[in-house]
Motif scaffolding. Structure first.
Motif, PDB file in Angstrom:
ATOM      1  N   ALA A  87     100.616  -8.637  66.246  1.00  0.00           N
ATOM      2  CA  ALA A  87      99.807  -9.423  65.314  1.00  0.00           C
ATOM      3  C   ALA A  87     100.649 -10.532  64.711  1.00  0.00           C
ATOM      4  CB  ALA A  87      99.284  -8.506  64.209  1.00  0.00           C
ATOM      5  N   PRO A  88     100.062 -11.705  64.474  1.00  0.00           N
ATOM      6  CA  PRO A  88     100.825 -12.785  63.834  1.00  0.00           C
ATOM      7  C   PRO A  88     101.309 -12.376  62.436  1.00  0.00           C
ATOM      8  CG  PRO A  88      98.503 -13.411  64.110  1.00  0.00           C
ATOM      9  CD  PRO A  88      98.683 -12.085  64.780  1.00  0.00           C
ATOM     10  N   CYS A  89     102.470 -12.867  62.058  1.00  0.00           N
ATOM     11  CA  CYS A  89     103.035 -12.498  60.759  1.00  0.00           C
ATOM     12  C   CYS A  89     102.176 -13.071  59.624  1.00  0.00           C
ATOM     13  CB  CYS A  89     104.483 -12.988  60.634  1.00  0.00           C
ATOM     14  SG  CYS A  89     104.659 -14.749  60.337  1.00  0.00           S
ATOM     15  N   GLY A  90     102.406 -12.591  58.428  1.00  0.00           N
ATOM     16  CA  GLY A  90     101.596 -13.007  57.284  1.00  0.00           C
ATOM     17  C   GLY A  90     101.641 -14.503  57.043  1.00  0.00           C
ATOM     18  N   ALA A  91     102.833 -15.094  57.161  1.00  0.00           N
ATOM     19  CA  ALA A  91     102.955 -16.538  56.926  1.00  0.00           C
ATOM     20  C   ALA A  91     102.137 -17.307  57.955  1.00  0.00           C
ATOM     21  CB  ALA A  91     104.425 -16.946  56.985  1.00  0.00           C
ATOM     22  N   CYS A  92     102.173 -16.851  59.204  1.00  0.00           N
ATOM     23  CA  CYS A  92     101.401 -17.539  60.255  1.00  0.00           C
ATOM     24  C   CYS A  92      99.909 -17.407  60.011  1.00  0.00           C
ATOM     25  CB  CYS A  92     101.765 -17.000  61.633  1.00  0.00           C
ATOM     26  SG  CYS A  92     103.371 -17.583  62.175  1.00  0.00           S
ATOM     27  N   ARG A  93      99.477 -16.270  59.511  1.00  0.00           N
ATOM     28  CA  ARG A  93      98.046 -16.115  59.182  1.00  0.00           C
ATOM     29  C   ARG A  93      97.634 -17.146  58.144  1.00  0.00           C
ATOM     30  NH1 ARG A  93      97.173  -9.541  59.538  1.00  0.00           N
ATOM     31  NH2 ARG A  93      98.823  -9.283  61.078  1.00  0.00           N
ATOM     32  N   TYR A 129     118.542 -14.462  69.266  1.00  0.00           N
ATOM     33  CA  TYR A 129     118.941 -13.486  68.247  1.00  0.00           C
ATOM     34  C   TYR A 129     118.053 -12.246  68.270  1.00  0.00           C
ATOM     35  CZ  TYR A 129     121.485 -17.623  67.032  1.00  0.00           C
ATOM     36  OH  TYR A 129     122.278 -18.726  67.127  1.00  0.00           O
ATOM     37  N   SER A 130     116.757 -12.445  68.386  1.00  0.00           N
ATOM     38  CA  SER A 130     115.841 -11.292  68.374  1.00  0.00           C
ATOM     39  C   SER A 130     115.497 -10.812  69.780  1.00  0.00           C
ATOM     40  CB  SER A 130     114.540 -11.652  67.647  1.00  0.00           C
ATOM     41  OG  SER A 130     113.766 -12.547  68.429  1.00  0.00           O
ATOM     42  N   GLY A 131     115.597 -11.695  70.771  1.00  0.00           N
ATOM     43  CA  GLY A 131     115.144 -11.330  72.118  1.00  0.00           C
ATOM     44  C   GLY A 131     113.633 -11.145  72.181  1.00  0.00           C
ATOM     45  N   PHE A 132     112.944 -11.596  71.147  1.00  0.00           N
ATOM     46  CA  PHE A 132     111.488 -11.442  71.042  1.00  0.00           C
ATOM     47  C   PHE A 132     110.860 -12.809  71.253  1.00  0.00           C
ATOM     48  CE2 PHE A 132     107.469 -10.690  68.741  1.00  0.00           C
ATOM     49  CZ  PHE A 132     107.112  -9.455  69.260  1.00  0.00           C
ATOM     50  N   GLN A 133     110.212 -12.981  72.388  1.00  0.00           N
ATOM     51  CA  GLN A 133     109.638 -14.282  72.721  1.00  0.00           C
ATOM     52  C   GLN A 133     108.145 -14.287  72.418  1.00  0.00           C
ATOM     53  OE1 GLN A 133     110.734 -14.090  76.897  1.00  0.00           O
ATOM     54  NE2 GLN A 133     112.296 -15.642  76.549  1.00  0.00           N
ATOM     55  N   VAL A 134     107.732 -15.298  71.694  1.00  0.00           N
ATOM     56  CA  VAL A 134     106.312 -15.446  71.369  1.00  0.00           C
ATOM     57  C   VAL A 134     105.823 -16.759  71.984  1.00  0.00           C
ATOM     58  CG1 VAL A 134     104.595 -15.509  69.512  1.00  0.00           C
ATOM     59  CG2 VAL A 134     106.735 -14.258  69.176  1.00  0.00           C
ATOM     60  N   GLY A 135     104.721 -16.676  72.709  1.00  0.00           N
ATOM     61  CA  GLY A 135     104.131 -17.871  73.331  1.00  0.00           C
ATOM     62  C   GLY A 135     102.708 -18.055  72.860  1.00  0.00           C
ATOM     63  N   GLN A 150     111.191 -20.759  67.811  1.00  0.00           N
ATOM     64  CA  GLN A 150     112.461 -21.487  67.858  1.00  0.00           C
ATOM     65  C   GLN A 150     113.373 -20.891  66.786  1.00  0.00           C
ATOM     66  OE1 GLN A 150     112.719 -24.133  70.217  1.00  0.00           O
ATOM     67  NE2 GLN A 150     110.721 -23.317  70.842  1.00  0.00           N
ATOM     68  N   GLU A 151     114.345 -20.096  67.238  1.00  0.00           N
ATOM     69  CA  GLU A 151     115.183 -19.381  66.270  1.00  0.00           C
ATOM     70  C   GLU A 151     116.385 -20.224  65.842  1.00  0.00           C
ATOM     71  OE1 GLU A 151     115.949 -15.417  67.798  1.00  0.00           O
ATOM     72  OE2 GLU A 151     113.858 -14.865  67.400  1.00  0.00           O
ATOM     73  N   ASN A 152     117.063 -19.722  64.809  1.00  0.00           N
ATOM     74  CA  ASN A 152     118.212 -20.421  64.235  1.00  0.00           C
ATOM     75  C   ASN A 152     119.230 -19.371  63.817  1.00  0.00           C
ATOM     76  OD1 ASN A 152     119.828 -21.841  62.048  1.00  0.00           O
ATOM     77  ND2 ASN A 152     118.509 -23.481  62.753  1.00  0.00           N
ATOM     78  N   CYS A 167     108.247 -19.771  63.797  1.00  0.00           N
ATOM     79  CA  CYS A 167     107.340 -18.984  64.639  1.00  0.00           C
ATOM     80  C   CYS A 167     106.627 -19.885  65.646  1.00  0.00           C
ATOM     81  CB  CYS A 167     106.308 -18.263  63.789  1.00  0.00           C
ATOM     82  SG  CYS A 167     106.966 -16.881  62.839  1.00  0.00           S
ATOM     83  N   ALA A 168     106.128 -19.250  66.694  1.00  0.00           N
ATOM     84  CA  ALA A 168     105.440 -19.981  67.765  1.00  0.00           C
ATOM     85  C   ALA A 168     104.142 -20.634  67.271  1.00  0.00           C
ATOM     86  CB  ALA A 168     105.125 -19.021  68.907  1.00  0.00           C
ATOM     87  N   GLU A 169     103.450 -19.967  66.367  1.00  0.00           N
ATOM     88  CA  GLU A 169     102.129 -20.453  65.945  1.00  0.00           C
ATOM     89  C   GLU A 169     102.206 -21.827  65.284  1.00  0.00           C
ATOM     90  OE1 GLU A 169     103.398 -17.462  65.547  1.00  0.00           O
ATOM     91  OE2 GLU A 169     101.918 -15.892  65.892  1.00  0.00           O
ATOM     92  N   PRO A 170     103.103 -22.021  64.265  1.00  0.00           N
ATOM     93  CA  PRO A 170     103.166 -23.367  63.657  1.00  0.00           C
ATOM     94  C   PRO A 170     103.693 -24.424  64.612  1.00  0.00           C
ATOM     95  CG  PRO A 170     104.807 -21.896  62.662  1.00  0.00           C
ATOM     96  CD  PRO A 170     103.891 -21.051  63.507  1.00  0.00           C
TER      97      PRO A 170
END
Ligand code: THU
Length: 159
Positions: free
Chosen positions: A109-115, A40-46, A62-64, A72-75
Motif C-alpha cells: 500500500a502507498p505510504c501515508g504521505a503518498c496518500r 539502500y532499501s533494495g525495495f523498488q517501487v514502480g 529515488q533514494e538518498n 517515493c515513486a508516486e510523487p
C-alpha cells in the motif's frame, strides 16, 4: 450521538479478472521498477499513470544516502505528469513493487504521505484517480479513488 461510517472496502482481483488496459498499465508499472534508485532499501517501487490524453507516465523511487530525503515513486510520477501535461487528468495510477529481500507476492500500500499527495492531485483535477496495486505477481487491489485509503482526509477546503 451520530455514527459516521467510513467506507474502506475495496476489490481484490486476480490478474485474469482485469481489463486488458488495466493489465497493460500494471505491466508498465512493473517496468518502471527497473528505473528505481534503491541501493539502500533494495525495495523498488514502480508507478504508471494513465492520462486522459492517452499518455502513460512512469515514476520510480529515488533514494538518498540521507534517508529522509528519499523520494517515493508516486510523487515522481505525479509531478512528471503534471509538469509535462498540465491540462491532462490522471485517470488511473498503477503501483508495483519488487523487493530484493523477498518476493513481493502481495501489493504494497502507498505510504501515508503518498496518500496525502494523491489526494491533493485529485483535488487539483477535481476528479478521482483510480488505483491498481500489485506486487511482482499475485492479487490486484483496485480502488476507484484515494478516499478508502485516506478516510477523513485533510485538504485545502479547511484553509
Ligand atoms: N516507497 C515508495 O516509493 N512509495 C511508497 O508509497 C512507500 C515507500 C519507497 C521509499 C523507499 O525508497 C523504499 O520504498 C522503502 O521505503
Amino acid at each position: 450521538m451520530k455514527q459516521i461510517n467510513l467506507d474502506t472496502s475495496f476489490l481484490s482481483l486476480e490478474p485474469e479478472e482485469l481489463k486488458q488496459e488495466e493489465r497493460l498499465l500494471l505491466d508498465r508499472a512493473l517496468d518502471a521498477c527497473d528505473m528505481a534508485y534503491a541501493p539502500y532499501s533494495g525495495f523498488q517501487v514502480g508507478v504508471a499513470l494513465l492520462l486522459d490524453n492517452g499518455e502513460i507516465i512512469q515514476g520510480a523511487n529515488q533514494e538518498n544516502a540521507a534517508y529522509p530525503m528519499c523520494i517515493c515513486a508516486e510523487p515522481v510520477a505525479l509531478s512528471r505528469a503534471k509538469v509535462q501535461y498540465p491540462e491532462a487528468k490522471i485517470i488511473w495510477m498503477a503501483i508495483r513493487v519488487k523487493n530484493e529481500a523477498k518476493p513481493a507476492l502481495e501489493p504494497a500500500a502507498p505510504c501515508g504521505a503518498c496518500r496525502q499527495i494523491i489526494s491533493e492531485y485529485e483535488g487539483r483535477q477535481d476528479a478521482p484517480i483510480g488505483l491498481l496495486l500489485q506486487g511482482q505477481e499475485g492479487p490486484v487491489y483496485k480502488f476507484q479513488e484515494i478516499a478508502p485509503l485516506l478516510p477523513l482526509s485533510f485538504s485545502g477546503k479547511f484553509l
